[in-house]
Design an enzyme around this catalytic site. Sequence first.
Site, PDB file in Angstrom:
ATOM      1  N   ARG A 174      41.746  48.053  36.582  1.00  0.00           N
ATOM      2  CA  ARG A 174      41.316  47.933  37.990  1.00  0.00           C
ATOM      3  C   ARG A 174      42.179  48.773  38.929  1.00  0.00           C
ATOM      4  NH1 ARG A 174      38.257  46.697  35.144  1.00  0.00           N
ATOM      5  NH2 ARG A 174      37.378  44.667  34.688  1.00  0.00           N
ATOM      6  N   SER A 224      35.596  38.457  40.983  1.00  0.00           N
ATOM      7  CA  SER A 224      36.876  37.845  40.619  1.00  0.00           C
ATOM      8  C   SER A 224      37.902  38.102  41.708  1.00  0.00           C
ATOM      9  CB  SER A 224      37.383  38.426  39.299  1.00  0.00           C
ATOM     10  OG  SER A 224      36.533  38.026  38.255  1.00  0.00           O
ATOM     11  N   GLU A 294      42.932  40.625  42.990  1.00  0.00           N
ATOM     12  CA  GLU A 294      42.223  41.871  42.645  1.00  0.00           C
ATOM     13  C   GLU A 294      41.468  42.370  43.891  1.00  0.00           C
ATOM     14  OE1 GLU A 294      40.146  41.951  38.853  1.00  0.00           O
ATOM     15  OE2 GLU A 294      38.360  42.730  39.858  1.00  0.00           O
TER      16      GLU A 294
END
Length: 301
Positions: A174, A224, A294
């Site tokens: 990510r 998420s 995130e």
Amino acid sequence: MEQWIDELRAKHVGNILTGESLASHTTWKIGGPADVLVIPSGKRELAETVATLHRHGVPWTTLGRGSNVLVSDRGVRGVVIKLGDAFDFVRFDGDKVTAGGAYSFIKLSVMTGKEGLTGLEFAGGIPGSVGGAVYMNAGAHASDVSRILISAEVVLENGELAVWSRDDFRFAYRHSVLHERKAIVTEATFQLAYGDRREIAAAMAAFKDRRMRTQPLSAACAGSVFRNPEGTHAAKLIEAAGLKGYRVGGAEVSTLHANFIVNTGNATAEDVLTLIKRIQQKVEAETGIRLVPEVLEVGER
Ligand code: FAD
């Protein structure tokens, strides 16, 4: 009115909106106004916008489909640049595909699957733009952007155009170099492979089915919230801490997927941030693991 806005207007760079609420530009449906929102009408106009802002020292940020950002309640000072129709295209070249920075990553997955190209099945449930997917190295089902990207064209901070190869992006989980070096992805080219249409469709259907069962897809959310810590899943830790359904104001830990926070209707960014902190504290107290968000915070606190 500021001189740089007059300059942007005189150069006809595209749509220029002042005080636009960003809540309607994010999947969380949260966020205050942008001082100025620019939707450039083309690549030249985008480059001109960035160069002008650079010259005047005006802060700017890019917004994709707003599916991984928490925009603060006060909103964003300076300029938000959002790619519009001019960057919403797809081009096939054998087993390669090039898509504009604004193109839907889900649509790209569907379109390439229909062409009998395999490699983007994982993207069928990631509701971002191609530019946002490159920025985030978006991924799922054991794949991500880094595995298929050949190169992408970017507008640099001074307004110049460049083409960066996959290695230039320094992808990690990510993460890409775009987190450290400001640039806007105007288009990206992916290497896919010829495959079997039916097998591709079956894989995508299975992924979709899993998401429908495990994620609150009809709720306003941003996927998420936390990165998965090494060797475990954030959702597992949050659920074990007994936080499913826990609420702060209008923000709630999803009862379906503990790593999702849903806006039950009137959540503020502050509600979400407070909930994020409480989750971090409880999980850390019980497991010693500090969860790292995130989702990206954007705007003035
Ligand atoms: P935004 O949220 O708008 O922006 C994210 C970052 O990208 C910002 O820093 C922004 O400045 C930057 N950015 C956006 N466009 C550009 C551009 N053109 N050039 C340069 N920088 C740009 N993510 C996953 O990885 N896997 C998943 O399985 C997944 N599932 C999700 C499910 C749901 C229901 C939701 C709501 C989200 C999910 N996400 C998932 C998160 C999100 O969709 C991805 O991170 C996506 O890549 C973000 O793209 P975006 O266009 O919405 O970017």
